[in-house]
Design an enzyme around this catalytic site. Structure first.
Site, mmCIF file in Angstrom:
data_model
loop_
_atom_site.group_PDB
_atom_site.id
_atom_site.type_symbol
_atom_site.label_atom_id
_atom_site.label_comp_id
_atom_site.label_asym_id
_atom_site.label_seq_id
_atom_site.Cartn_x
_atom_site.Cartn_y
_atom_site.Cartn_z
ATOM 1 N N ASP A 8 0.852 -1.190 0.000
ATOM 2 C CA ASP A 8 0.000 0.000 0.000
ATOM 3 C C ASP A 8 0.883 1.234 0.000
ATOM 4 O O ASP A 8 1.744 1.389 0.876
ATOM 5 C CB ASP A 8 -0.894 0.015 1.239
ATOM 6 C CG ASP A 8 -1.959 -1.077 1.205
ATOM 7 O OD1 ASP A 8 -1.998 -1.848 0.225
ATOM 8 O OD2 ASP A 8 -2.738 -1.155 2.168
ATOM 9 N N ASP A 128 -15.521 -3.572 -0.821
ATOM 10 C CA ASP A 128 -15.073 -3.277 0.544
ATOM 11 C C ASP A 128 -16.295 -3.002 1.398
ATOM 12 O O ASP A 128 -17.167 -2.210 1.009
ATOM 13 C CB ASP A 128 -14.145 -2.060 0.557
ATOM 14 C CG ASP A 128 -13.001 -2.183 -0.445
ATOM 15 O OD1 ASP A 128 -12.443 -3.293 -0.546
ATOM 16 O OD2 ASP A 128 -12.683 -1.193 -1.126
#
Length: 241
Positions: A8, A128
């Site tokens: 990330d 998500d």
């Protein structure tokens, strides 16, 4: 089952967040390309790269870094701000093999259908959710969509694979929400990649036991903190550990 080490990127650095919160950041490496090389040296066969800046801004902000990672020779799955066909073309040209769509699954279904028609199984629906409800805009906004409701819509749009993240579990190292994945496996034929909460080798084994439809697992903090060894996780992904 593919093991995806997560990289990330925020402000050009490798970070992990807790539950997607930008105020709960841990920096693990100042150089994402160096981190990618480390995971490859430890046996990574795929990499999952997220442009956190891009997820907030609405378009990739670290594509140059992603291109350098893709040039290392291991296939890259990438998401974060992929919200137009022009951006998808740039990302594909950068060498990315799978492109993860998130916010547009809710806000731009016609774009999702067009992307699936053009790129097929290279498009991944990044679903998500928090408490069973889909979140968008870099996890900052909730929606009224339930996960299974959205997945049914995605099937009609031509989505061929999906990555599902339980936000409450993400970065917390508290184990996986197996119930959510069992439910998805039972409700859709779309191959699923699990994300959020994977902490131990047993977590990987238990996901593998759900069968071939559970095609991958994204692992982040557990690898960076050392509670899970990447080489062992890769073996478990083959049912060998």
């Amino acid at each position: 089952m593919i093991i995806f080490p997560a990289i990330d990127i925020l402000d050009g650095k490798v970070v992990r967040l807790r539950q997607g919160r930008l105020d709960a950041v841990t920096v693990y490496n100042d150089d994402p390309v160096d981190q990618a090389k480390r995971w490859i040296d430890q046996g990574a066969e795929w990499l999952h790269v997220v442009d956190l800046d891009g997820a907030v801004l609405g378009e990739p902000a670290n594509l140059g870094i992603v291109e350098r990672i893709a040039a290392l020779g291991v296939p890259v799955q990438f998401g974060g701000g992929l919200r137009s066909m022009e951006v998808l073309e740039r990302v594909a040209d950068a060498g990315v093999k799978r492109m993860v769509l998130g916010t547009t699954l809710v806000t731009k279904p016609a774009f999702v259908a067009e992307a699936c028609e053009r790129y097929g199984s290279a498009i991944v629906a990044g679903v998500d959710a928090r408490d069973g409800r889909v979140a968008i805009q870099g996890w900052r906004e909730g929606t009224e969509y339930g996960v299974l409701e959205l997945v049914q819509d995605l099937e009609l749009l031509g989505v061929k694979r999906m990555a599902y993240t339980d936000i409450a579990k993400d970065g917390m190292q508290t184990g996986v929400n197996y119930g959510a994945y069992r439910a998805l496996v039972g409700q859709t034929l779309i191959p699923i990649t699990a994300s959020g909460g994977v902490t131990t080798l047993d977590d990987v084994r238990d996901l593998y036991a759900l069968g071939p439809q559970l095609e991958g697992v994204i692992i982040g903090r557990a690898l960076y903190e050392g509670s899970l060894d990447l080489a062992e996780a890769v073996r478990a992904g083959y049912g060998e550990a």
